[in-house]
Each structure stands twice: as structure tokens, then as C-alpha cells.
Write a protein that holds these residues in place. Structure first.
Motif, PDB file in Angstrom:
ATOM      1  N   SER A 443      -2.417  -5.807   7.726  1.00 55.32           N
ATOM      2  CA  SER A 443      -3.711  -5.265   7.782  1.00 55.32           C
ATOM      3  C   SER A 443      -3.604  -4.053   7.001  1.00 55.32           C
ATOM      4  CB  SER A 443      -3.975  -4.956   9.499  1.00 55.32           C
ATOM      5  OG  SER A 443      -4.455  -6.346  10.045  1.00 55.32           O
ATOM      6  N   SER A 444      -2.278  -3.231   7.018  1.00 55.50           N
ATOM      7  CA  SER A 444      -2.406  -2.241   6.392  1.00 55.50           C
ATOM      8  C   SER A 444      -2.648  -2.294   4.607  1.00 55.50           C
ATOM      9  CB  SER A 444      -0.923  -1.429   6.377  1.00 55.50           C
ATOM     10  OG  SER A 444      -0.026  -2.319   6.084  1.00 55.50           O
ATOM     11  N   ALA A 445      -2.538  -3.412   4.460  1.00 49.62           N
ATOM     12  CA  ALA A 445      -2.866  -3.787   2.765  1.00 49.62           C
ATOM     13  C   ALA A 445      -4.252  -3.577   2.656  1.00 49.62           C
ATOM     14  CB  ALA A 445      -2.424  -5.308   2.748  1.00 49.62           C
ATOM     15  N   GLY A 446      -5.157  -4.136   3.595  1.00 49.82           N
ATOM     16  CA  GLY A 446      -6.535  -3.665   3.385  1.00 49.82           C
ATOM     17  C   GLY A 446      -6.852  -2.199   3.484  1.00 49.82           C
ATOM     18  N   PHE A 447      -6.350  -1.576   4.331  1.00 53.33           N
ATOM     19  CA  PHE A 447      -6.475   0.110   4.344  1.00 53.33           C
ATOM     20  C   PHE A 447      -5.901   0.628   2.958  1.00 53.33           C
ATOM     21  CE2 PHE A 447      -3.894   3.931   4.845  1.00 53.33           C
ATOM     22  CZ  PHE A 447      -4.837   4.892   5.286  1.00 53.33           C
ATOM     23  N   CYS A 448      -4.788   0.083   2.578  1.00 53.49           N
ATOM     24  CA  CYS A 448      -4.569   0.727   1.167  1.00 53.49           C
ATOM     25  C   CYS A 448      -5.425   0.355   0.070  1.00 53.49           C
ATOM     26  CB  CYS A 448      -3.101   0.238   1.001  1.00 53.49           C
ATOM     27  SG  CYS A 448      -1.844   0.634   1.966  1.00 53.49           S
ATOM     28  N   ILE A 449      -6.108  -0.617  -0.016  1.00 51.86           N
ATOM     29  CA  ILE A 449      -7.108  -1.166  -0.924  1.00 51.86           C
ATOM     30  C   ILE A 449      -8.109  -0.086  -0.639  1.00 51.86           C
ATOM     31  CG2 ILE A 449      -8.762  -2.907  -1.690  1.00 51.86           C
ATOM     32  CD1 ILE A 449      -6.633  -5.024  -0.512  1.00 51.86           C
ATOM     33  N   ILE A 450      -8.526   0.092   0.464  1.00 48.88           N
ATOM     34  CA  ILE A 450      -9.811   0.953   0.506  1.00 48.88           C
ATOM     35  C   ILE A 450      -9.547   2.393   0.150  1.00 48.88           C
ATOM     36  CG2 ILE A 450     -11.444   1.881   2.335  1.00 48.88           C
ATOM     37  CD1 ILE A 450     -11.140  -0.728   4.000  1.00 48.88           C
ATOM     38  N   VAL A 451      -8.321   2.730   0.419  1.00 51.16           N
ATOM     39  CA  VAL A 451      -7.863   4.239   0.055  1.00 51.16           C
ATOM     40  C   VAL A 451      -7.860   4.450  -1.513  1.00 51.16           C
ATOM     41  CG1 VAL A 451      -6.066   6.205   0.317  1.00 51.16           C
ATOM     42  CG2 VAL A 451      -6.970   4.731   2.448  1.00 51.16           C
ATOM     43  N   ALA A 452      -7.169   3.360  -1.919  1.00 54.21           N
ATOM     44  CA  ALA A 452      -6.828   3.334  -3.362  1.00 54.21           C
ATOM     45  C   ALA A 452      -8.248   3.131  -4.150  1.00 54.21           C
ATOM     46  CB  ALA A 452      -6.092   2.451  -3.865  1.00 54.21           C
ATOM     47  N   PHE A 453      -9.163   2.722  -3.833  1.00 56.95           N
ATOM     48  CA  PHE A 453     -10.281   2.105  -4.241  1.00 56.95           C
ATOM     49  C   PHE A 453     -11.047   3.640  -4.025  1.00 56.95           C
ATOM     50  CE2 PHE A 453     -14.812   0.993  -4.819  1.00 56.95           C
ATOM     51  CZ  PHE A 453     -14.784   0.104  -6.118  1.00 56.95           C
ATOM     52  N   GLY A 454     -11.087   4.146  -3.180  1.00 54.77           N
ATOM     53  CA  GLY A 454     -11.659   5.594  -2.992  1.00 54.77           C
ATOM     54  C   GLY A 454     -11.236   6.673  -4.008  1.00 54.77           C
ATOM     55  N   PHE A 455     -10.073   6.511  -4.387  1.00 58.79           N
ATOM     56  CA  PHE A 455      -9.306   7.221  -5.090  1.00 58.79           C
ATOM     57  C   PHE A 455      -9.914   7.205  -6.334  1.00 58.79           C
ATOM     58  CE2 PHE A 455      -6.273   7.345  -8.564  1.00 58.79           C
ATOM     59  CZ  PHE A 455      -5.797   8.759  -8.629  1.00 58.79           C
TER      60      PHE A 455
END
Length: 764
Positions: A443-455
Motif C-alpha cells: 500500500s505504501s507504493a500508492g502513497f509514494c505515487i501520490i507524493v511523487a505526483f504532487g512533487f
């Protein structure tokens, strides 16, 4: 077999360009990610077996090469039969890798297990590079259609994708999965999960000759085989089917979920958009609906695979779910659907907070760590409201954003958070834990996608990009530091358990484990051990295991009355607690309550048929009550169930010796030595029997072998002296007594016999 979907890409493969051209070369990016993942957790390589490792690895008979290989597929993760008392965690592939570890290292050496986990995490992180690129690079899918290997080995990786993967590699929430050996299940599952997803996408991008988006049944079926392997590594592996479906709908078919529900009208400037048709289909498919046939075929395969796996899993579980107690997951036992739903949502909020700010990390979150919400006036409802506010905002952006790439990427990010988490959500079935950091690994992969997309979205201008880079670098530095610190906690059981007191001081299991591991340490404070056990019982008044362990300590301290009360309570709480029944029998016997002791032992044997220690204690009870034949039967039952149970062999020999059955005692001793040829106590007892039977040479031989095995055995030297004394070998007898006195100068029997011998020598 490849089935073409019927629409061509608009450009030739040589003309396809992606936003990765200004990125990083694929191979160096993978190496950096792998090394970062390894270095973050490498300090756990020399750690011990901690917490659940003792049951899943140290005490798991399925790791032994003497255990038939098929047993792995008949037992649960802990090596127990998949019966009513099993947790029914079916992970045979994970146990198989434990077995390989055991075989390769030649035993239970924890460093080998830890190194494999660390390397597997590095591989998972590197494999996620193409997964994140498929989601975050809008044109990467076309490159995959035109190149057979691009999907697995991207030539270049956008900076956003690289940072996203790096964030996953160093996230502290992964510590339990990497530093805890039982986390192998999550790591293996993740590898097969990712490969299954990539192979599925490959199966949808297979018609290279005509540069078409196609459907290869071979690749799709291969993907489902990998899904099966993921599921047999850990149960949540089946959720890759949901991820494949989501990607198929959003990226392969280019269906706009928001438009299907008419939400495109809410998008700013929607009347000017021409990217998406009102029915949710992309424009290129407006007049060509042949795609629908093939998406149905793919989803039929996905659905059939899910049903087959679920059916097999249900059969393996014995067609019944595992049974959990209230203290395992108290939130699922809260009365009232509304309050129970609120409790679940509060747990989701904590899981989300752990992903965002992993300062609260604990090896176990049960037994009072997270008190239940029992009132609508509980201030913790603010956390639930905050969670749903974030969820609604994300849903709005996913469905109503003007940018199609934003909608797809964020929707896939949310899917990666939610879908792998579903088996742990309590929504489908009750789980046996409150919060478990290991279930957040994928599930942390989804969190990383959202954070990186925000970046990426924040980096609209040069100045904004500089600020975003500094912020992201700071986040990475914090995560790396926390991961290194947390993996150090997992190196030792006592350090791990004590670290939990800062996060979950109300967790009874924390204090139980501190007491238990302290009792196993040399120089452990008895007062602290008792204090922690008592505190665990205060926090959880129905903690039967803590009561059992504390009763054993109090019994050894001569406080049988207090031990009796604790064990009476423990068996009332858990009538099938075999160890508590046996210990109750020992305490009752010490209090001369022989009938209650016998009943307790028999109840223990009812709860656990294969229980040699209980038979041994029952035999001792029968010896005390002069039921010699029953005692002998009990000792023999113990040796049948565990041939190496030397205490039972020894007591059986002594019993027959005391009854004067020297011949039977000698045969018993010989039978014991076939199993335990160098057990000094058994040798000593057999030598005594042979001496009483006046078999001088045989007794001498066994005594000498006993001394060879254990040169400091005072009794062997003393009784050898007695043997020589009776045999008439006075000089040899003198040497035996002197050796016994040298080892124990205050030995009264040795002194008396030696003085008697000296008198005889003077007289002669």
C-alpha cells in the motif's frame, strides 16, 4: 495467441517520445534504488530471531530436512496443521524459502535469513521502477507496445518516477517486513505481485508487428500464474487482480470513470475538452467498440482466476475462517454497526498517519495499544473526519480534474493504497490484529505515487521546482534516518519490546514480551520480570499466557498459593489452554491436592494429546501416590511421544530400581541408551542398577562411560567408588572417593564411605 484490439497507435515506434528523455538512464536508476533500499536496512543483517520469528522459524518443524516436503503444503505458516486452532495463514512458498535458508546455512543462523530479506527488499524496490513509470509517465505505455523489453527494463526513467521509487525504497514503514524474518512473506508476495502486474500489462501490449494494442492470452495466463504464487506467499497477493483491472480500465481502455457518472461537467472548462467523450471512452474509440470484446475477455480471466484462488484458499482453510479472540482485534467486537464502522475508520486513519509520518512504529498494536471508541463524543472522531476529508479531496481530484493524466495517476495511486489493504481492512472478514505495519508494504507504493505526483505538480516553475526538490530531499533524509534507527531496534528482542513502550505503553503484550525475554537472559532481574507480568495482567485482566508464566515463576519461588490462583483463573478464561492445565497440576501436587492435580494433567492431555512433558509430570504424581504401574505407563507414554525425553527414561529406570526389578530396569536403560547413548543421567541410573544386580564389569563399564561423558559428575565417581568397595577393589574405591571429594569436598556420603574404607584398609 495474440488478439488485436483493432486500433492502431497514431505514431510509429521510432517517433514515440516520452517525458523520460530528460530523465535518468534506466540501469543506473535501478542500481541506485536497489543500493538505497539495502543500505537503509543493512544494519539488521546480524539481528536475532525476534518476536514471531521464534514460532515461524525457530520452532517450525517444516524447516527441518527430515520433514517431508509435502508437509509445507498441509500446514499453516507456523508449521501447524490447518485445523480449527490454526490461524490458517497459508504461505507454503514463504516457508519453502525458510527451508532453503536452513539447508544452505546448515542450521538456524539468523544472519542468512536477514540477508535474504534485505536483498529481496532491494529487488522489490528496483522492480517498482517500471510500475511507477507506467503510472506516472503518460506515454510510456506506447513505448511498451513497440518494444518487447521496455516494460521490464526502461531505457530512461523520469526524475519523478526515480524519486517515487526511491521514496518507497527508504520508507520506514517497511522495517517490520525487512528486519523481521516473518516479513519474508510480504517481500516474496510483492515480487510476484509486481511481476504479475507487469506481465499483465505486457499481455495487453503484445502485438509488436502491427504496432497495435493487443491481448495475448499466454501472457495474461502467465500473469495469473504469478498471481497464484503471490497468493501462496501471502494472502493479499490475490489483490494484484484488482490492480490489473484498474490499470486495464484506466490506461489500456482509457475509460474515464468520472465521465461515466457525468462528473466531467464539473471540470473547469469541460465544454472545451475534446480528449474524452461523454460516455467515458477516448475519442479514438468513439466509433470503434471492438475494444469492449477484448476487455471483457481479459476481465473474465481475471474474475475466473480470483474465484479459483478463493475457492482453493477456502478449501485449504477447511471451509471455515480462523477464530480470533477479543484481545486480538477488540475493534471488531465493538457492539453496534455504527461504532464498529467508526472504530475501523479510526484504524484506517492511524494506518494513513503511519504512512505519512512514520514516527509511531510498534511491533504489535493489540491488547490496549489502540483503545476502542465507544462513544460518539470521543475526540478521536476528529481523526476519522480528517481522514474522510482527505479521501473526498482525493476523490474529487481523481474524478473531476481537468487533466486526464492527473485523474489516471492519482486514481491508480489510490488503488494501490486501498486494494492491497482490503484483506486487512476487516471489511471482508475479521482479521487477527489491530494494526500491522507489514500489511502496508504494498500500500505504501500508492502513497509514494501520490507524493511523487504532487512533487511533479509543484515543480511548475524553476523556483517552485527548487523548493520541491529541497522538500523531497529532506523527506528522503528523514525517512532514511528513521529506517536506519528502526531497523536497529529489530536487531534484538529486548530493544524492540522496550521501544514499544514509548508508542504503546498500554499494550499488555509489550510488557509480557519484555518479561518473557528478560527471563531468558542471564542476569535478568526477577523483580522486573514479575512486575512486567503483573502489569500486563493489570492492563489485560484476561491475559491467560501472562498468568501462566507468572504462576511458573511464583511456583519456583515457593509461592504456590498465588500460583494456584493465577492458574485457576487462566483455565477459566481458556479451558483449552494445555500448558496452564499442566502447570496447575504441578502446583496442585506441590500443595498435596493429588486428585485435583491428576484431573489437571488429564485435562491438559485432553487439550493436547501429544504432550510428553505432561505425561512425565503425571508419572511423577503417580510415584508420589504409590501408583507404580500407572507411573511407569505415564513415563513410557512420554518416551513414545518424544524418544529423547531423557527425564522420563531416567525416572522409569529409577522407579523399577526402587521396586527391585533390576532386570527390567536394566533393559529399560539399554533401550534408553539406543536413543540417548551419551545422556549422563541415564548412564548413571543404569550403572547403579547393574551394580545392585552385582554385574560388576557391566556396571564399571557404564560408570566409566558416564565419567567420560561428564568428568565432573560427582555421583558417578562416588558410586563407582562404592562399586569397587563392594567388589573388593579397595585401591580403585579409594581413587573414586578421592575424586568425588575433590569435586565436592563437603559431600557427606563420600566422606563417610572414604572414612569407612580407610578403616578397612588399616584393619587389613
Amino acid at each position: 495467441m495474440t488478439i488485436a484490439n483493432g486500433h492502431k497507435n497514431d505514431r510509429k515506434s521510432s517517433e514515440i517520445k516520452t517525458n523520460s528523455q530528460n530523465g535518468i538512464s534506466g540501469l543506473p536508476a535501478s542500481v541506485v534504488v536497489f543500493c538505497s533500499a539495502v543500505l537503509c536496512f543493512v544494519n539488521s543483517y546480524d539481528g536475532d530471531f525476534v518476536f514471531d520469528d521464534s514460532e515461524a522459524v525457530e520452532n517450525n518443524q517444516d524447516l527441518l530436512l527430515s520433514t517431508p516436503l509435502m508437509s509445507l503444503f498441509q500446514h499453516d505458516f507456523w508449521g501447524k496443521k490447518l485445523g480449527n486452532h490454526s490461524h490458517k495463514s497459508y504461505r507454503p512458498l514463504t516457508v519453502l524459502t525458510f527451508r532453503w535458508n536452513y539447508w544452505f546455512a546448515g542450521g538456524l543462523h539468523p544472519s542468512g535469513f536477514h540477508l535474504v530479506n534485505i536483498i529481496l527488499h532491494g529487488l522489490v524496490s528496483a522492480l517498482l521502477l517500471p510500475v511507477f513509470q507506467l503510472i506516472l509517465d503518460p506515454l510510456f505505455l506506447r513505448c511498451c507496445s513497440s518494444s518487447s523489453t521496455q516494460i521490464f527494463f526502461p531505457k530512461r526513467v523520469p526524475v519523478t518516477v526515480f524519486l517515487c521509487t526511491l521514496l518507497f525504497a527508504v520508507h520506514p514503514v517497511h522495517t517490520e517486513s525487512v528486519a523481521g524474518i516473518v516479513g519474508r512473506a510480504d517481500l516474496l508476495c510483492a515480487i510476484f505481485f509486481i511481476l504479475s502486474f507487469l506481465i499483465y500489462v505486457k499481455g495487453c501490449c503484445s502485438d509488436e508487428s502491427n504496432n497495435k494494442i493487443g491481448t495475448s492470452l499466454q501472457w495474461i495466463l502467465f500473469s495469473m500464474l504469478l498471481c497464484c504464487l503471490a497468493t501462496f506467499s501471502k494472502e493479499l497477493g490475490i489483490t494484484v487482480i484488482g490492480i490489473c483491472s484498474a490499470f486495464d480500465i484506466l490506461y489500456i481502455c482509457e475509460i474515464d470513470i468520472g465521465s461515466l457518472f457525468g462528473l466531467d461537467r464539473l471540470r473547469p472548462g469541460s465544454e472545451n475538452l475534446s480528449l474524452t467523450h461523454r460516455n467515458g471512452m477516448s475519442v479514438k474509440d468513439r466509433d470503434n467498440k471492438v475494444w469492449l470484446k477484448f476487455v471483457v475477455i481479459r476481465h473474465v480471466i481475471l474474475l475466473a482466476s480470483a474465484l479459483i484462488l478463493l475457492t482453493v484458499r477456502w478449501q485449504v482453510m477447511g471451509s471455515s475462517p480462523p477464530t480470533f479472540q477479543v484481545f486480538d482485534n477488540p475493534h471488531s467486537f465493538v457492539n453496534g454497526s455504527l461504532l464498529r464502522a467508526i472504530n475501523y475508520n479510526y484504524l484506517y486513519a492511524i494506518n494513513a498517519w503511519i504512512l505519512v509520518c512514520p514516527t509511531w512504529l510498534c511491533f504489535d498494536w493489540s491488547m490496549g495499544c489502540v483503545p476502542t471508541i465507544n462513544s460518539l463524543s470521543d475526540p478521536r472522531l476528529i481523526a476519522v473526519l480528517a481522514l474522510w476529508l482527505v479521501v473526498l479531496l482525493l476523490a474529487w481530484v481523481c474524478l473531476c480534474s481537468q487533466d486526464v493524466h492527473t485523474r489516471r495517476a492519482l486514481t491508480m495511486g489510490v488503488a494501490f493504497i486501498i486494494i492491497p489493504f482490503l484483506p486487512a481492512s476487516n471489511l471482508l472478514f475479521r482479521v487477527g490484529f489491530v494494526i500491522a505495519e507489514r500489511v502496508l508494504y504494498l500500500s505504501s507504493a500508492g502513497f509514494c505515487i501520490i507524493v511523487a505526483f504532487g512533487f511533479e505538480k509543484l515543480s511548475t516553475t524553476r523556483a517552485a521546482r527548487q523548493v520541491a526538490v529541497v522538500a523531497f530531499a529532506s523527506l528522503l533524509a528523514i525517512f532514511i534516518s528513521r529506517s536506519f534507527q528502526r531497523s536497529n531496534d529489530w536487531r534484538s528482542g529486548i530493544v524492540l519490546f522496550k521501544s514499544a513502550t514509548k508508542v504503546c505503553p498500554l499494550n499488555a503484550k509489550v510488557h509480557y514480551n519484555i518479561a518473557k525475554i528478560t527471563s531468558e537472559m542471564d542476569g535478568g532481574s526477577l523483580e522486573q520480570i514479575i512486575a512486567h507480568y503483573k502489569h500486563a495482567i493489570e492492563l489485560s485482566p484476561k491475559y491467560d499466557q501472562a498468568m501462566n508464566n507468572l504462576a511458573n515463576i511464583l511456583k519456583d519461588q515457593g509461592q504456590e498459593r498465588e500460583a494456584e490462583k493465577l492458574l485457576d483463573t487462566a483455565i477459566t478464561i481458556s479451558p483449552d489452554f494445555a500448558a496452564a492445565w499442566m502447570n496447575r497440576g504441578i502446583v496442585k501436587a506441590a500443595l498435596l491436592k493429588y486428585e485435583e492435580a491428576e484431573y489437571s494433567y488429564k485435562q491438559a492431555l485432553r487439550c493436547r494429546r501429544n504432550y510428553p512433558d505432561c505425561y512425565y509430570n503425571l508419572g511423577n504424581l503417580y510415584v508420589e501416590t504409590n501408583h507404580s504401574q500407572s507411573a511407569l505407563d505415564a513415563f513410557l507414554n512420554a518416551t513414545r511421544q518424544r524418544p529423547t525425553h531423557w527425564n522420563s527414561w531416567n525416572n522409569a529406570i529409577i522407579l523399577l530400581d526402587n521396586l527391585g526389578y533390576y532386570e527390567k530396569a536394566a533393559k529399560m536403560g539399554e533401550a534408553a541408551l539406543k536413543v540417548l547413548p551419551n545422556q549422563p543421567n541415564v548412564l548413571f541410573s543404569l550403572a547403579n542398577v547393574l551394580g545392585k544386580a552385582e554385574k560388576w564389569e557391566e556396571s564399571e563399564r557404564v560408570f566409566l562411560h558416564t565419567i567420560k561423558v561428564n568428568p565432573s559428575h560427582v555421583g558417578a565417581h562416588l558410586n563407582l567408588g562404592v562399586l569397587y568397595h563392594r567388589w573388593g577393589k579397595l585401591k580403585e574405591a579409594e581413587q573414586g572417593y578421592k575424586k568425588a571429594l575433590l569435586l565436592d569436598p563437603n559431600n557427606r556420603s563420600a566422606l563417610e564411605n572414604y572414612n569407612m574404607l580407610k578403616g578397612r584398609l588399616k584393619g587389613s
